[in-house]
Design an enzyme around this catalytic site. Structure first.
Site, PDB file in Angstrom:
ATOM      1  N   ILE A  44       0.836  -1.206   0.000  1.00 12.98           N
ATOM      2  CA  ILE A  44       0.000   0.000   0.000  1.00 12.98           C
ATOM      3  C   ILE A  44       0.864   1.247   0.000  1.00 12.98           C
ATOM      4  CG2 ILE A  44      -1.690   1.332   1.311  1.00 12.98           C
ATOM      5  CD1 ILE A  44      -2.889  -1.259   2.292  1.00 12.98           C
ATOM      6  N   GLY A  47       7.112   4.182   4.033  1.00 12.15           N
ATOM      7  CA  GLY A  47       7.404   5.363   4.833  1.00 12.15           C
ATOM      8  C   GLY A  47       8.752   5.239   5.500  1.00 12.15           C
ATOM      9  N   GLY A  48       9.121   6.291   6.218  1.00 11.60           N
ATOM     10  CA  GLY A  48      10.411   6.292   6.874  1.00 11.60           C
ATOM     11  C   GLY A  48      10.534   5.248   7.964  1.00 11.60           C
ATOM     12  N   MET A  49       9.401   4.843   8.542  1.00  9.11           N
ATOM     13  CA  MET A  49       9.458   3.899   9.651  1.00  9.11           C
ATOM     14  C   MET A  49       9.014   2.493   9.257  1.00  9.11           C
ATOM     15  SD  MET A  49      10.663   5.686  12.045  1.00  9.11           S
ATOM     16  CE  MET A  49      10.479   4.482  13.351  1.00  9.11           C
ATOM     17  N   GLY A  50       8.668   2.256   8.000  1.00  6.03           N
ATOM     18  CA  GLY A  50       8.261   0.918   7.612  1.00  6.03           C
ATOM     19  C   GLY A  50       7.395   0.918   6.379  1.00  6.03           C
ATOM     20  N   VAL A  52       3.458  -0.508   4.622  1.00  4.12           N
ATOM     21  CA  VAL A  52       2.089  -0.926   4.891  1.00  4.12           C
ATOM     22  C   VAL A  52       1.629  -1.817   3.741  1.00  4.12           C
ATOM     23  CG1 VAL A  52      -0.271  -0.192   5.353  1.00  4.12           C
ATOM     24  CG2 VAL A  52       1.646   1.216   6.141  1.00  4.12           C
ATOM     25  N   LYS A  67       1.059  -3.011   9.010  1.00  8.26           N
ATOM     26  CA  LYS A  67       2.235  -2.138   9.014  1.00  8.26           C
ATOM     27  C   LYS A  67       3.407  -2.910   9.602  1.00  8.26           C
ATOM     28  CE  LYS A  67       4.016   2.386  10.324  1.00  8.26           C
ATOM     29  NZ  LYS A  67       3.733   3.712  10.885  1.00  8.26           N
ATOM     30  N   ASP A 165       2.670  14.536  13.730  1.00  9.25           N
ATOM     31  CA  ASP A 165       2.840  14.353  12.280  1.00  9.25           C
ATOM     32  C   ASP A 165       1.494  14.463  11.572  1.00  9.25           C
ATOM     33  OD1 ASP A 165       4.450  14.091  10.080  1.00  9.25           O
ATOM     34  OD2 ASP A 165       4.442  11.901  10.083  1.00  9.25           O
TER      35      ASP A 165
END
Length: 426
Positions: A44, A47-50, A52, A67, A165
């Site tokens: 999907i 992002g910077g943290m993982g 989805v 996620k 955020d």
């Protein structure tokens, strides 16, 4: 043969491979199973943290969003990444609100940390704003009301959570009723009892939406109000503040009503206050911001009951009456308030919405048409024509407004009026 779902990678792998080996990707491949029950279908977003994924829950036989955070993240150190992820799962699992995406489950599978959320397929606010055009006013108002409700719920948490955020890509549109829901608590911070996770030398947040004090590592609840103000400015103007300054070649931020003429000037100080540099000068809460904005719009609405129709206008054989009606969507016949198109009951008074408003029924007689030949000379400002050439329409129930603009009409001296004169008479 599985292929990496990342559009920037798309490497092919032998059957049975569960993960991309590209060190700059590391996406899970289709058919991989996480936590013994979640089968990967497609990617999907990244992002910077993982990442989805859209997955199938083999236990519940439903589709959900998964996620995933890998432990060997290149963005930050391992301990900080793990702590952030666990905090997101813990806080989001505690928050139960209709405008917050809930966490259904979370856990760890080997080197993968994951959390499970409902699958929201209505898109994001970011997608709606791609065209750099303002959203319809009523739609923007509703989204801000939903966002305010979610932010206040976050701030009311016992740990004094700050989302930190707030941005369009983290604001999803629910596919069932179109409400706005907030997601991604990966960088949310509790101000009490837990250590700050901001690493030395950089602050958490997204450029363009981050508050000045947050940029210096001093986030507070007012920081979310600032971000909400930037989102509001973007929804009502179609532009981010920096884009508005550059394109208008101005020395300071243009007022929203200067970029969107459909906005009343009374909303300008309300939106600008949310983006004040000094946190103390911003709105005390997200709800107060949304309420002030909705009040400003409500005061600008013209009530149809206050309109007096001139009784001296007489229709001639070629008379055409132009009608511009401001009609709420799915209005309640009892209180006259607007509701979502999918609603069955009024959210203000609870009355059923099965009965159609009399004004809506009358509007079916209005259609677009244009005259040809000599008739066009008598109808220079024709827009919408009421079939039957009627100029004696009764004023609709509040809060609808109805305006008549006509040509081919005669005034008190029996002189035919057309164009702007007819519009003035009507």
């Amino acid at each position: 043969m599985p292929r990496c779902p990342n559009p920037r990678c798309q490497m092919d792998y032998p059957s049975g491979t569960t993960r991309c080996t590209n060190p700059f990707c590391l996406c899970l491949l289709p058919e991989a199973v996480v936590g013994g029950r979640y089968r990967i279908e497609t990617l999907i977003g990244l992002g910077g943290m993982g990442a989805v994924y859209r997955v199938s829950d083999t236990f519940e036989m439903t589709q959900v969003a998964l996620k995933v955070l890998t432990l060997n993240s290149h963005v930050t150190d391992e301990a900080t990444a793990i702590e952030r992820f666990r905090r997101e799962a813990r806080y989001a699992h505690q928050l139960r609100h209709k405008n917050i995406v809930p966490v259904l489950n979370f856990g760890q599978d080997g080197e993968l940390l994951y959390l499970v959320m409902p699958l929201i397929t209505g898109g994001t606010l970011k997608e709606l704003l791609k065209g750099e055009r303002p959203l319809p006013t009523t739609q923007a108002q509703q989204y801000l009301t939903d966002l305010a409700s979610a932010i206040d719920a976050v701030h009311a948490h016992s740990q004094k959570i700050i989302h930190r955020d707030i941005k369009p890509s983290n604001l999803l549109i629910h596919q069932d009723d179109g409400r706005l829901v907030i997601t991604d608590f990966g960088i949310a911070r509790a101000m009490e009892q837990e250590k700050p996770l901001t690493q030395r030398g950089w602050s958490i947040g997204t450029e363009h939406y981050i508050a000045p004090e947050q940029e210096h590592g001093q986030a507070q609840p007012a920081s979310d109000i600032y971000s909400m103000g930037v989102v509001a400015y973007q929804m009502f103007t179609g532009l981010l503040p920096f884009q508005a300054v550059v394109r208008s070649k101005a020395l300071e931020l243009p007022l929203p009503s200067k970029l969107n003429w459909s906005l009343p000037p009374s909303v300008d100080p309300i939106i600008m206050r949310a983006m004040e540099v000094d946190p103390a000068r911003r709105h005390r809460s997200a709800g107060a911001f949304a309420e002030a904005l909705n009040d400003a719009f409500a005061k600008d609405v013209t009530i149809a009951n206050d309109i007096e129709f001139a009784p001296t206008l007489v229709a001639t054989s070629n008379a055409n009456v132009i009608i511009r009606a401001l009609l709420p969507e799915n209005p309640c016949v009892k209180c006259g308030r607007e509701n979502r198109s999918s609603s069955r009951f009024c959210r203000y008074c609870g009355h059923g919405l099965d009965d159609a408003s009399s004004l809506v029924a009358e509007m079916c007689q209005i259609g677009y048409m244009s005259d040809k030949g000599q008739h066009a000379l008598d109808n220079e400002d024709m827009l919408l024509i009421v079939q039957g050439l009627c100029v004696t329409l009764t004023a609709p129930l509040r809060p609808f407004s109805l305006f008549a603009v006509a040509d081919g009409l005669r005034g008190l001296q029996d002189k035919q009026a057309g164009g702007h004169e007819a519009s003035r008479l009507a």
